[in-house]
Design a protein around this motif. Structure first.
Motif, PDB file in Angstrom:
ATOM      1  N   VAL A  22       0.849  -1.186   0.000  1.00 47.72           N
ATOM      2  CA  VAL A  22       0.000   0.000   0.000  1.00 47.72           C
ATOM      3  C   VAL A  22       0.882   1.232   0.000  1.00 47.72           C
ATOM      4  O   VAL A  22       1.737   1.392   0.875  1.00 47.72           O
ATOM      5  N   THR A  23       0.690   2.088  -0.986  1.00 48.67           N
ATOM      6  CA  THR A  23       1.464   3.321  -1.091  1.00 48.67           C
ATOM      7  C   THR A  23       0.521   4.488  -1.305  1.00 48.67           C
ATOM      8  O   THR A  23      -0.613   4.315  -1.785  1.00 48.67           O
ATOM      9  N   ARG A  24       1.011   5.673  -0.942  1.00 50.00           N
ATOM     10  CA  ARG A  24       0.216   6.869  -1.182  1.00 50.00           C
ATOM     11  C   ARG A  24       1.087   7.940  -1.791  1.00 50.00           C
ATOM     12  O   ARG A  24       2.191   8.210  -1.298  1.00 50.00           O
ATOM     13  N   VAL A  73      -3.684  10.158  -3.892  1.00 53.53           N
ATOM     14  CA  VAL A  73      -3.998   8.838  -4.450  1.00 53.53           C
ATOM     15  C   VAL A  73      -3.355   7.733  -3.615  1.00 53.53           C
ATOM     16  O   VAL A  73      -2.153   7.767  -3.350  1.00 53.53           O
ATOM     17  N   THR A  74      -4.161   6.759  -3.221  1.00 50.19           N
ATOM     18  CA  THR A  74      -3.679   5.565  -2.525  1.00 50.19           C
ATOM     19  C   THR A  74      -3.700   4.390  -3.491  1.00 50.19           C
ATOM     20  O   THR A  74      -4.714   4.150  -4.156  1.00 50.19           O
ATOM     21  N   ASP A  95      -8.877   8.291   5.692  1.00 47.90           N
ATOM     22  CA  ASP A  95      -7.790   9.225   5.415  1.00 47.90           C
ATOM     23  C   ASP A  95      -8.332  10.445   4.671  1.00 47.90           C
ATOM     24  O   ASP A  95      -8.642  10.374   3.477  1.00 47.90           O
ATOM     25  N   ALA A 119      -8.618   5.865  -4.654  1.00 48.89           N
ATOM     26  CA  ALA A 119      -7.751   4.695  -4.511  1.00 48.89           C
ATOM     27  C   ALA A 119      -7.666   3.950  -5.836  1.00 48.89           C
ATOM     28  O   ALA A 119      -8.588   3.993  -6.663  1.00 48.89           O
ATOM     29  N   SER A 128      -9.118  13.411  -8.394  1.00 50.75           N
ATOM     30  CA  SER A 128      -8.826  14.030  -7.099  1.00 50.75           C
ATOM     31  C   SER A 128      -8.730  15.547  -7.208  1.00 50.75           C
ATOM     32  O   SER A 128      -8.840  16.246  -6.205  1.00 50.75           O
ATOM     33  N   SER A 130      -6.580  11.464   1.350  1.00 48.05           N
ATOM     34  CA  SER A 130      -6.596  10.565   0.200  1.00 48.05           C
ATOM     35  C   SER A 130      -7.975  10.592  -0.442  1.00 48.05           C
ATOM     36  O   SER A 130      -8.982  10.296   0.210  1.00 48.05           O
ATOM     37  N   PHE A 186      -8.026   3.828   3.937  1.00 46.27           N
ATOM     38  CA  PHE A 186      -8.240   4.789   2.851  1.00 46.27           C
ATOM     39  C   PHE A 186      -9.483   5.634   3.099  1.00 46.27           C
ATOM     40  O   PHE A 186      -9.464   6.857   2.948  1.00 46.27           O
TER      41      PHE A 186
END
Length: 265
Positions: free
Chosen positions: A8-10, A14-15, A46, A52, A197, A49, A43
């Motif tokens: 899992v990265t952000r 955007v996740t 958050d 996703a 986003s 964010s 997510f």
């Protein structure tokens, strides 16, 4: 946040949630299902964010439930209440999710892709209810979301036969939104997520929720829901700011109103 079965990265708003079991073609065992649920709960909570992206590593999206684990007695929880067997498939998020599909999205993997709002598929992506061949049912929303997406007749074709569907046909029947060159699905999905986003978020999310809420509602009730959510959007600062910027000349010719600043949630 990363876990054994996920990466899992952000990046900004955007996740990216990547299923990380390439040796199993990203089949989901019970532990990974729990990780998926936790990742999307995080997510949702958050505030920074906005969108996703769900994908898989190693050239596969997801081949469904891990039948090897099932045969060994490691069973997914299947219950009328609680989370879906594959973790996130019963979550009702307030923010959009985009599937980035390389390789197979079959059986429960197809159901995970259907749970997402939008789907970007590589040219050689593959879809199908392959669990039909093994007597494993669709219990992660496939019998509900597939006919709502592509129509009952087409859905029954896929569900009853278990045949494979390539990306070109998937695009033709509305199963996916975009087809892109192999190896680029994630990049295109992330770029799309960045674009979403950057739009006024309260209005985007309210319109999305109205679309999802109208299923099963009489027209009168669906219109009332749309009005309620629309009024919430109109009463937000984004609506006033957007109208002022439009009056000043912004947003003409398809240029987003939001400029370089991401609007408030």
């Amino acid at each position: 946040m990363s876990a054994p079965g996920l990466i899992v990265t952000r990046a900004g708003p955007v996740t990216v949630v990547a299923i990380n079991r390439p040796a199993r073609r990203n089949a989901i065992d019970p532990a990974t299902a729990e990780e998926l649920l936790a990742a999307f709960d995080t997510f949702e909570a958050d505030e920074e964010s906005a969108v996703a992206v769900l994908t898989g590593v190693g050239g596969s999206f997801c081949s469904g439930a891990d039948l090897t684990a099932l045969a060994a007695g490691d069973r997914h929880r299947v219950s009328p209440e609680g989370p879906g067997p594959l973790g996130a498939t019963r979550l009702e998020l307030t923010k959009p999710v985009i599937a980035a599909v390389e390789g197979p999205a079959v059986a429960g993997g197809l159901e995970l892709a259907l749970w997402c709002d939008l789907r970007v598929a590589a040219e050689h992506a593959l879809f199908g209810v392959f669990c039909r061949r093994f007597g494993i049912p669709l219990v992660d929303g496939g019998t509900v979301r597939l006919p709502r997406l592509i129509g009952q007749g087409r859905a029954l074709d896929l569900i009853l036969t278990g045949r494979e569907v390539r990306s070109e046909e998937a695009l033709d029947i509305g199963l996916v939104n975009r087809v892109v060159p192999d190896g680029t699905a994630l990049d295109h999905a992330v770029a799309w997520a960045v674009e979403l986003s950057g739009l006024p978020q309260r209005c985007l999310r309210n319109d999305r929720l109205s679309v999802l809420a109208q299923w099963g509602l009489p027209t009168k009730d669906a219109l009332a829901t749309e009005t309620r959510l629309g009024l919430d959007s109109l009463n937000s600062p984004d609506a006033v700011i957007g109208a002022e910027r439009f009056a000043a000349g912004a947003g003409r010719g398809g240029v987003p109103l939001c400029g370089d600043e991401r609007p408030t949630a």
